[in-house]
Write an enzyme that holds these catalytic residues in place. Sequence first.
Site, mmCIF file in Angstrom:
data_model
loop_
_atom_site.group_PDB
_atom_site.id
_atom_site.type_symbol
_atom_site.label_atom_id
_atom_site.label_comp_id
_atom_site.label_asym_id
_atom_site.label_seq_id
_atom_site.Cartn_x
_atom_site.Cartn_y
_atom_site.Cartn_z
ATOM 1 N N VAL A 33 1.106 5.822 -1.057
ATOM 2 C CA VAL A 33 0.321 6.908 -1.366
ATOM 3 C C VAL A 33 1.316 8.024 -1.809
ATOM 4 C CG1 VAL A 33 -1.132 8.901 -0.690
ATOM 5 C CG2 VAL A 33 -1.642 6.499 0.251
ATOM 6 N N ASN B 101 7.835 2.086 10.876
ATOM 7 C CA ASN B 101 6.845 2.876 10.022
ATOM 8 C C ASN B 101 5.577 3.161 11.036
ATOM 9 O OD1 ASN B 101 5.256 3.606 8.258
ATOM 10 N ND2 ASN B 101 5.625 2.132 6.923
ATOM 11 N N TYR C 282 -2.805 0.720 10.379
ATOM 12 C CA TYR C 282 -3.371 -0.975 10.750
ATOM 13 C C TYR C 282 -4.199 -0.858 11.918
ATOM 14 C CZ TYR C 282 -0.329 -1.517 6.473
ATOM 15 O OH TYR C 282 0.296 -1.369 5.331
ATOM 16 N N GLU D 111 3.057 -7.445 6.772
ATOM 17 C CA GLU D 111 4.360 -7.298 7.333
ATOM 18 C C GLU D 111 4.440 -5.689 7.392
ATOM 19 O OE1 GLU D 111 4.664 -10.304 5.729
ATOM 20 O OE2 GLU D 111 4.484 -11.170 7.619
ATOM 21 N N ILE E 297 0.927 -1.342 0.014
ATOM 22 C CA ILE E 297 -0.237 -0.049 0.015
ATOM 23 C C ILE E 297 0.890 1.151 0.019
ATOM 24 C CG2 ILE E 297 -0.221 0.030 2.670
ATOM 25 C CD1 ILE E 297 -3.120 1.081 2.212
HETATM 26 C C1 LIG Z 1 0.934 4.400 5.155
HETATM 27 C C2 LIG Z 1 0.461 5.243 4.055
HETATM 28 C C3 LIG Z 1 0.121 4.405 3.037
HETATM 29 C C4 LIG Z 1 -0.865 6.057 4.660
HETATM 30 O O1 LIG Z 1 -1.527 6.734 3.947
HETATM 31 P P1 LIG Z 1 -2.038 8.199 4.103
HETATM 32 O O2 LIG Z 1 -2.589 8.591 2.992
HETATM 33 O O3 LIG Z 1 -0.677 9.159 4.432
HETATM 34 O O4 LIG Z 1 -2.904 7.862 5.363
HETATM 35 P P2 LIG Z 1 -4.248 8.587 5.591
HETATM 36 O O5 LIG Z 1 -4.204 10.055 5.364
HETATM 37 O O6 LIG Z 1 -5.286 7.808 5.091
HETATM 38 O O7 LIG Z 1 -4.346 8.419 7.329
HETATM 39 C C5 LIG Z 1 -5.016 7.283 7.732
HETATM 40 C C6 LIG Z 1 -4.102 6.873 9.132
HETATM 41 O O8 LIG Z 1 -2.999 6.521 9.155
HETATM 42 C C7 LIG Z 1 -2.313 6.969 10.105
HETATM 43 N N1 LIG Z 1 -1.223 7.990 10.113
HETATM 44 C C8 LIG Z 1 -1.007 8.494 8.746
HETATM 45 N N2 LIG Z 1 -0.083 9.590 8.721
HETATM 46 C C9 LIG Z 1 0.331 9.227 9.857
HETATM 47 C C10 LIG Z 1 1.612 9.973 10.615
HETATM 48 N N3 LIG Z 1 2.446 10.727 9.738
HETATM 49 N N4 LIG Z 1 1.849 9.459 11.843
HETATM 50 C C11 LIG Z 1 0.948 8.740 12.555
HETATM 51 N N5 LIG Z 1 -0.086 8.230 12.075
HETATM 52 C C12 LIG Z 1 -0.233 8.615 10.559
HETATM 53 C C13 LIG Z 1 -3.385 7.656 11.056
HETATM 54 O O9 LIG Z 1 -3.874 6.587 11.911
HETATM 55 C C14 LIG Z 1 -4.443 7.806 10.228
HETATM 56 O O10 LIG Z 1 -5.653 8.180 10.599
HETATM 57 P P3 LIG Z 1 -6.310 9.525 11.329
HETATM 58 O O11 LIG Z 1 -6.060 10.470 10.016
HETATM 59 O O12 LIG Z 1 -7.658 9.027 11.384
HETATM 60 O O13 LIG Z 1 -5.471 9.856 12.635
HETATM 61 C C15 LIG Z 1 1.457 6.571 3.743
HETATM 62 O O14 LIG Z 1 2.040 6.876 4.713
HETATM 63 C C16 LIG Z 1 2.659 5.792 2.555
HETATM 64 O O15 LIG Z 1 2.478 5.568 1.703
HETATM 65 N N6 LIG Z 1 3.538 5.626 3.161
HETATM 66 C C17 LIG Z 1 4.847 4.906 2.545
HETATM 67 C C18 LIG Z 1 4.509 3.604 2.062
HETATM 68 C C19 LIG Z 1 4.476 2.647 3.307
HETATM 69 O O16 LIG Z 1 5.176 2.716 4.150
HETATM 70 N N7 LIG Z 1 3.330 1.879 3.003
HETATM 71 C C20 LIG Z 1 3.101 0.643 4.096
HETATM 72 C C21 LIG Z 1 3.822 -0.340 4.040
HETATM 73 S S1 LIG Z 1 3.597 -1.710 5.063
#
Ligand SMILES: CC(C)(COP(=O)(O)OP(=O)(O)OC[C@H]1O[C@@H](n2cnc3c(N)ncnc32)[C@H](O)[C@@H]1OP(=O)(O)O)[C@@H](O)C(=O)NCCC(=O)NCCS
Length: 158
Positions: free
Chosen positions: A80, A116, A123, A111, A78
């Site tokens: 973004v 992270n 999750y 995993e 996943i």
């Molecule tokens: C992890 C990832 C997919 C989250 O996507 P995103 O669009 O930024 O997340 P969202 O805006 O939908 O936030 C969803 C939830 O994630 C968590 N979250 C997102 N960013 C966060 C941050 N910087 N710190 C802590 N929690 C965070 C929160 O629980 C948030 O929920 P909330 O808004 O109700 O508090 C994104 O950060 C990403 O692409 N990261 C790099 C790739 C990666 O690590 N993928 C996962 C591999 S296992």
Amino acid sequence: MSESLRIEPLRRVDLRRCAELERALFPADDPWSESAFASELDWGHFYVGAHTGELLIGYAGLSLAGAPGDMEASVHNIGVDPVWQGRGVGKALLRALLERADDERAQVFLEVRTDNAAAIALYEAHGFATIGLRRRYYQPSGADAFTMVRPARVQEST
Ligand SMILES: CC(C)(COP(=O)(O)OP(=O)(O)OC[C@H]1O[C@@H](n2cnc3c(N)ncnc32)[C@H](O)[C@@H]1OP(=O)(O)O)[C@@H](O)C(=O)NCCC(=O)NCCS
């Protein structure tokens, strides 16, 4: 997040952009190539993309295995676009995967790098709990991973 976000099945024409996002998101951990994504679609795994207008800003994939009524699912990836993070796109992608798993009443494994925090918070907010630690799971960085699981959602009979 603006109302124009669309979560749709990932298409072959999206895969070049997925590989581009992978290189931005996972520079230290052998980012997936366009052909690696194509193999995932060839296997029939469930992939969705997040679009705003014509631009792909995120992707997520899930595999399902086992016999009907006894299925297990695994989140393969996943991601973004960094420019679009923190606006609900990751949440929308994960929910699309979990709906598919729930259709099969499957428990879901994944995993995640132990460092992270954003992904782990995402999750945990969706019912995952940590059940194990896999040392040096990611290469070439050598980073450790948590294994997390979300129990199967058994629908109530009406
Ligand atoms: C992890 C990832 C997919 C989250 O996507 P995103 O669009 O930024 O997340 P969202 O805006 O939908 O936030 C969803 C939830 O994630 C968590 N979250 C997102 N960013 C966060 C941050 N910087 N710190 C802590 N929690 C965070 C929160 O629980 C948030 O929920 P909330 O808004 O109700 O508090 C994104 O950060 C990403 O692409 N990261 C790099 C790739 C990666 O690590 N993928 C996962 C591999 S296992």
